[in-house]
Design a protein around this motif. Sequence first.
Motif, mmCIF file in Angstrom:
data_model
loop_
_atom_site.group_PDB
_atom_site.id
_atom_site.type_symbol
_atom_site.label_atom_id
_atom_site.label_comp_id
_atom_site.label_asym_id
_atom_site.label_seq_id
_atom_site.Cartn_x
_atom_site.Cartn_y
_atom_site.Cartn_z
ATOM 1 N N LEU A 107 0.842 -1.198 0.000
ATOM 2 C CA LEU A 107 0.000 0.000 0.000
ATOM 3 C C LEU A 107 0.873 1.242 0.000
ATOM 4 O O LEU A 107 1.984 1.238 0.531
ATOM 5 C CB LEU A 107 -0.897 0.018 1.247
ATOM 6 C CG LEU A 107 -1.790 -1.193 1.494
ATOM 7 C CD1 LEU A 107 -2.388 -1.121 2.890
ATOM 8 C CD2 LEU A 107 -2.897 -1.261 0.456
ATOM 9 N N VAL B 69 -11.362 -2.205 6.426
ATOM 10 C CA VAL B 69 -10.821 -3.163 5.457
ATOM 11 C C VAL B 69 -11.770 -3.314 4.276
ATOM 12 O O VAL B 69 -11.360 -3.301 3.113
ATOM 13 C CB VAL B 69 -10.584 -4.526 6.141
ATOM 14 C CG1 VAL B 69 -10.023 -5.531 5.146
ATOM 15 C CG2 VAL B 69 -9.650 -4.364 7.318
ATOM 16 N N TRP C 171 -13.981 -1.166 3.364
ATOM 17 C CA TRP C 171 -14.031 0.115 2.652
ATOM 18 C C TRP C 171 -12.875 0.231 1.673
ATOM 19 O O TRP C 171 -12.994 0.861 0.626
ATOM 20 C CB TRP C 171 -14.016 1.262 3.649
ATOM 21 C CG TRP C 171 -14.313 2.594 3.034
ATOM 22 C CD1 TRP C 171 -13.470 3.661 2.932
ATOM 23 C CD2 TRP C 171 -15.552 3.005 2.440
ATOM 24 N NE1 TRP C 171 -14.107 4.716 2.308
ATOM 25 C CE2 TRP C 171 -15.387 4.336 2.002
ATOM 26 C CE3 TRP C 171 -16.789 2.365 2.242
ATOM 27 C CZ2 TRP C 171 -16.398 5.038 1.359
ATOM 28 C CZ3 TRP C 171 -17.792 3.077 1.610
ATOM 29 C CH2 TRP C 171 -17.595 4.386 1.182
ATOM 30 N N ARG C 172 -11.760 -0.377 2.017
ATOM 31 C CA ARG C 172 -10.618 -0.397 1.113
ATOM 32 C C ARG C 172 -11.001 -1.045 -0.214
ATOM 33 O O ARG C 172 -10.599 -0.602 -1.287
ATOM 34 C CB ARG C 172 -9.486 -1.163 1.780
ATOM 35 C CG ARG C 172 -8.249 -1.352 0.929
ATOM 36 C CD ARG C 172 -7.446 -0.081 0.863
ATOM 37 N NE ARG C 172 -6.421 -0.164 -0.163
ATOM 38 C CZ ARG C 172 -5.550 0.785 -0.401
ATOM 39 N NH1 ARG C 172 -5.558 1.894 0.317
ATOM 40 N NH2 ARG C 172 -4.653 0.652 -1.351
ATOM 41 N N TYR C 173 -11.774 -2.088 -0.127
ATOM 42 C CA TYR C 173 -12.254 -2.775 -1.334
ATOM 43 C C TYR C 173 -13.248 -1.909 -2.095
ATOM 44 O O TYR C 173 -13.183 -1.774 -3.316
ATOM 45 C CB TYR C 173 -12.891 -4.108 -0.937
ATOM 46 C CG TYR C 173 -13.786 -4.724 -1.979
ATOM 47 C CD1 TYR C 173 -13.243 -5.352 -3.101
ATOM 48 C CD2 TYR C 173 -15.173 -4.685 -1.854
ATOM 49 C CE1 TYR C 173 -14.067 -5.913 -4.053
ATOM 50 C CE2 TYR C 173 -15.994 -5.249 -2.795
ATOM 51 C CZ TYR C 173 -15.435 -5.870 -3.897
ATOM 52 O OH TYR C 173 -16.261 -6.426 -4.838
ATOM 53 N N GLU D 21 0.258 3.486 -6.060
ATOM 54 C CA GLU D 21 -0.548 2.272 -5.982
ATOM 55 C C GLU D 21 -0.822 1.690 -7.366
ATOM 56 O O GLU D 21 -1.005 0.477 -7.514
ATOM 57 C CB GLU D 21 -1.848 2.557 -5.230
ATOM 58 C CG GLU D 21 -1.599 2.952 -3.784
ATOM 59 C CD GLU D 21 -2.668 2.457 -2.829
ATOM 60 O OE1 GLU D 21 -3.743 2.066 -3.295
ATOM 61 O OE2 GLU D 21 -2.397 2.460 -1.613
ATOM 62 N N GLN E 181 -5.672 -7.722 -2.216
ATOM 63 C CA GLN E 181 -6.925 -7.818 -2.963
ATOM 64 C C GLN E 181 -7.461 -9.245 -3.001
ATOM 65 O O GLN E 181 -8.659 -9.466 -3.183
ATOM 66 C CB GLN E 181 -6.725 -7.306 -4.391
ATOM 67 C CG GLN E 181 -5.756 -8.124 -5.224
ATOM 68 C CD GLN E 181 -5.402 -7.475 -6.552
ATOM 69 O OE1 GLN E 181 -5.978 -6.473 -6.938
ATOM 70 N NE2 GLN E 181 -4.439 -8.050 -7.252
ATOM 71 N N SER F 59 -11.473 1.070 -3.849
ATOM 72 C CA SER F 59 -10.308 0.816 -4.688
ATOM 73 C C SER F 59 -10.666 0.969 -6.161
ATOM 74 O O SER F 59 -11.757 0.618 -6.600
ATOM 75 C CB SER F 59 -9.756 -0.589 -4.428
ATOM 76 O OG SER F 59 -10.720 -1.574 -4.747
#
Length: 249
Positions: free
Chosen positions: A52, A109, A111-113, A65, A77, A116
């Motif tokens: 990251l 976590v 929210w990262r998906y 990224e 991912q 992205s």
Amino acid sequence: MRARILPSPRPLPSLEGIVGLEPDDPLLHHKVGRAVVEAVRVVSPLPLRRQLSRSTDPVRRLREETALAEAGLCHWQDVLLSVFHAASAWSEGLPLPDREAALAPVRPVIWRYVTSLALPNARKLLAHIDAGKLTLDTYDPARVRAHDGGFEVASRDGRVRVHDHVVAAAGFHMPALHHDADGVHLVDPPPSAVPLTAIDGDLRLHLDGRPERIWVIGPASHVRRSFVNFLTSVAVQARAVARQIGEGS
């Protein structure tokens, strides 16, 4: 940044353990974080911190990224779908307030998906930035009104900008369903209607003690399930409801 969305190629035992956690465990945040880190280690020995960008500058972070994704170094991912399914199964059936509190450690976590970018879109954005066609600015708009040849946007700090075009990407919310003797109300419920606060595990509505031939999927099912605005979740729900309808439920 992500280059793909696929289930993990390997079993992830640490995520299976999430289901056994107690929602009121004072170490919940630590245990969930550790489970996710251990899952990433199963997929790749590369430390998560090296997968990251830590830059606070949005353009630099996008660039770094994108480079990681192009080099195949964002292995995180490959565990997120498993995190999503484990968290959903764990929180299933908890009352809404308890579920929201219990899932607080997991949401960053997930929210990262959600936030992205797919690699092709990231490349396009960088190309526009490098060509001088796109710049980034941050401000909180308070008022938009028509202006000669475009729109005038006033921010809360008093600054005024004029733009040729304005696109508003806002307004997301979880629908609050209501019901009364006349049925289920999706919007503008009458005073006689009461909020729908519970949905059965089969996503079927039970009103006045009897099952209805009404099911809810997607954001409308948020009182029962978590992460219901994900396409993966909606697809699973739609399949289950279609099976019930096909069986004549």
